[in-house]
Design an enzyme around this catalytic site. Structure first.
Site, PDB file in Angstrom:
ATOM      1  N   ARG A   1      63.393  18.251  54.485  1.00 20.04           N
ATOM      2  CA  ARG A   1      61.852  18.286  53.364  1.00 20.04           C
ATOM      3  C   ARG A   1      61.355  19.302  52.575  1.00 20.04           C
ATOM      4  O   ARG A   1      61.868  20.243  52.740  1.00 20.04           O
ATOM      5  CB  ARG A   1      60.226  17.796  54.441  1.00 20.04           C
ATOM      6  CG  ARG A   1      59.713  17.550  53.682  1.00 20.04           C
ATOM      7  CD  ARG A   1      58.351  17.177  55.285  1.00 20.04           C
ATOM      8  NE  ARG A   1      57.253  17.262  54.235  1.00 20.04           N
ATOM      9  CZ  ARG A   1      55.551  16.987  55.276  1.00 20.04           C
ATOM     10  NH1 ARG A   1      56.140  17.409  56.332  1.00 20.04           N
ATOM     11  NH2 ARG A   1      54.752  17.073  54.750  1.00 20.04           N
ATOM     12  N   HIS A   2      60.960  18.437  51.801  1.00 22.18           N
ATOM     13  CA  HIS A   2      60.313  19.134  50.772  1.00 22.18           C
ATOM     14  C   HIS A   2      59.578  20.926  50.621  1.00 22.18           C
ATOM     15  O   HIS A   2      58.718  20.733  52.224  1.00 22.18           O
ATOM     16  CB  HIS A   2      59.581  19.249  49.003  1.00 22.18           C
ATOM     17  CG  HIS A   2      58.416  18.291  49.468  1.00 22.18           C
ATOM     18  ND1 HIS A   2      57.308  19.362  49.791  1.00 22.18           N
ATOM     19  CD2 HIS A   2      58.618  17.328  49.927  1.00 22.18           C
ATOM     20  CE1 HIS A   2      56.129  18.485  50.330  1.00 22.18           C
ATOM     21  NE2 HIS A   2      56.833  17.054  49.883  1.00 22.18           N
TER      22      HIS A   2
ATOM     23  N   LEU B   1      56.119  23.489  51.385  1.00 19.14           N
ATOM     24  CA  LEU B   1      54.749  22.992  50.987  1.00 19.14           C
ATOM     25  C   LEU B   1      54.470  22.938  50.296  1.00 19.14           C
ATOM     26  O   LEU B   1      54.689  23.385  49.076  1.00 19.14           O
ATOM     27  CB  LEU B   1      53.753  23.952  51.733  1.00 19.14           C
ATOM     28  CG  LEU B   1      52.413  23.613  52.182  1.00 19.14           C
ATOM     29  CD1 LEU B   1      52.338  23.145  52.565  1.00 19.14           C
ATOM     30  CD2 LEU B   1      51.766  25.381  52.100  1.00 19.14           C
TER      31      LEU B   1
ATOM     32  N   SER C   1      50.644  21.447  46.760  1.00 15.77           N
ATOM     33  CA  SER C   1      49.341  21.931  46.322  1.00 15.77           C
ATOM     34  C   SER C   1      48.604  20.828  46.764  1.00 15.77           C
ATOM     35  O   SER C   1      47.660  21.193  47.978  1.00 15.77           O
ATOM     36  CB  SER C   1      49.078  22.685  45.147  1.00 15.77           C
ATOM     37  OG  SER C   1      49.883  21.001  44.473  1.00 15.77           O
TER      38      SER C   1
ATOM     39  N   ASN D   1      49.861  19.326  49.451  1.00 17.91           N
ATOM     40  CA  ASN D   1      50.223  19.706  51.350  1.00 17.91           C
ATOM     41  C   ASN D   1      48.117  20.359  51.711  1.00 17.91           C
ATOM     42  O   ASN D   1      48.252  20.849  53.028  1.00 17.91           O
ATOM     43  CB  ASN D   1      51.373  20.002  51.308  1.00 17.91           C
ATOM     44  CG  ASN D   1      52.263  18.783  51.797  1.00 17.91           C
ATOM     45  OD1 ASN D   1      53.322  19.354  51.763  1.00 17.91           O
ATOM     46  ND2 ASN D   1      52.327  17.881  52.379  1.00 17.91           N
TER      47      ASN D   1
ATOM     48  N   GLU E   1      58.925   9.367  46.658  1.00 15.28           N
ATOM     49  CA  GLU E   1      57.843   9.004  48.225  1.00 15.28           C
ATOM     50  C   GLU E   1      56.909   7.679  48.094  1.00 15.28           C
ATOM     51  O   GLU E   1      57.059   7.473  46.579  1.00 15.28           O
ATOM     52  CB  GLU E   1      56.395  10.446  48.132  1.00 15.28           C
ATOM     53  CG  GLU E   1      55.754  10.484  49.535  1.00 15.28           C
ATOM     54  CD  GLU E   1      56.506  10.490  50.691  1.00 15.28           C
ATOM     55  OE1 GLU E   1      57.458   9.569  51.110  1.00 15.28           O
ATOM     56  OE2 GLU E   1      56.383  10.774  51.501  1.00 15.28           O
TER      57      GLU E   1
END
Length: 299
Positions: A98-99, A101, A103, A105, A173
């Site tokens: 998963r990418h 953190l 902005s 988030n 997504e």
């Protein structure tokens, strides 16, 4: 003898490879006999027979053109469904990240498919930790979502590697319409019913008759097929949490109603192996040791 305790032979099942067959050494259970029984002829005979059984080796032959084993399982046909519908050239290993953190988030905003949420400084460091943790792993291809926060994460992890970095639209997504970019608290106030459905019953969340999470299941199946039919044996995938959840669930045969049964942290790593039928075995879920130490993975 009454109720006897059981002693398992501690050697795990292992495989002996030859040109035409693999031999499975079976794990056998031995009864633990009281020491008082060891002097009796009948029990000595019984012990000899048990020991003889332990030394026996059962063999099963599997032809080279059949689907090969995955992980520690000799054959797990029917455990999961085929994601390809055709026999693969070889078993596959897929590592999903998963990418880091982003902005949005950090600001607790609804992200969805928007490209406006970017990797933060902390997110870059998380991506670097993923890169260092996977430094000893050989990947044939890296697949990434083209959306900024995932793309940037993939570029950091893949830096210095010569093999292809490919962007797949099927790794994007879920599209969450007008909720995207809204702070969660504001979305809950302005659209209470819609937001509650999104949070508590996501498979039934819909806008104008479109069900994003149900559609995500179809997108995930498309992504799996694109990945698994690519030449090579080991792949890295960098993407987002919702599509990652869909990838995991579709691989395990779970429906969209299980969407929130799985969570993966920013920078979390999941690992699947696939046999030649395209059936999945989940080996690791949300590994995060590298986020808190200099842990390096080797699997």
């Amino acid at each position: 003898m009454g109720t006897a305790a059981l002693l398992a032979v501690t050697s795990p099942p292992c495989f002996l490879s030859s040109a035409k067959s693999r031999r499975l050494i079976s794990t056998t259970l031995l009864p633990l006999l009281p020491s008082s029984c060891l002097t009796h002829g009948k029990d000595e005979s019984r012990i000899t027979k048990v020991r003889s059984n332990v030394n026996s080796v059962s063999t099963e032959t599997k032809s080279d053109n059949e689907a090969s084993m995955t992980g520690a399982a000799y054959d797990f046909k029917g455990a999961t469904i085929s994601l390809t519908g055709e026999i693969l050239s070889s078993p596959k290993k897929v590592t999903i990240v998963r990418h880091g953190l982003s902005s949005w988030n950090e600001e607790s905003r609804v992200q969805g498919s928007s490209n406006l949420s970017v990797l933060t400084e902390k997110g870059v460091k998380q991506a670097e930790r993923c890169r260092d943790a996977l430094i000893n792993m050989n990947f044939d291809v890296c697949f990434s979502s083209p959306i900024s926060r995932a793309k940037s994460t993939a570029e950091v992890i893949w830096c210095g590697r010569e093999k292809p970095l490919c962007y797949l639209n099927s790794l994007e997504e879920a599209h969450l319409f007008f909720l995207e970019g809204m702070k969660n608290a504001d979305a809950k106030k302005q659209y209470p019913e819609l937001y509650t459905t999104w949070r508590e019953d996501p498979s039934n969340f819909h806008v104008n008759g479109i069900y994003p999470i149900r559609e995500l299941w179809g997108t995930a199946r498309e992504a799996w097929k694109e990945i698994l039919l690519t030449p090579g044996e080991s792949f890295l995938v960098v993407t987002h949490k919702s599509i990652l959840r869909a990838l995991i669930c579709t691989a395990l045969g779970l429906g969209p109603e299980r969407f929130r049964a799985i969570d993966v942290n920013n920078g979390g790593i999941c690992v699947f192996t696939f046999n030649k039928r395209g059936e999945a075995m989940l080996q690791a879920l949300n590994m995060t040791a590298h986020m808190y130490s200099d842990h390096v993975y080797q699997y």
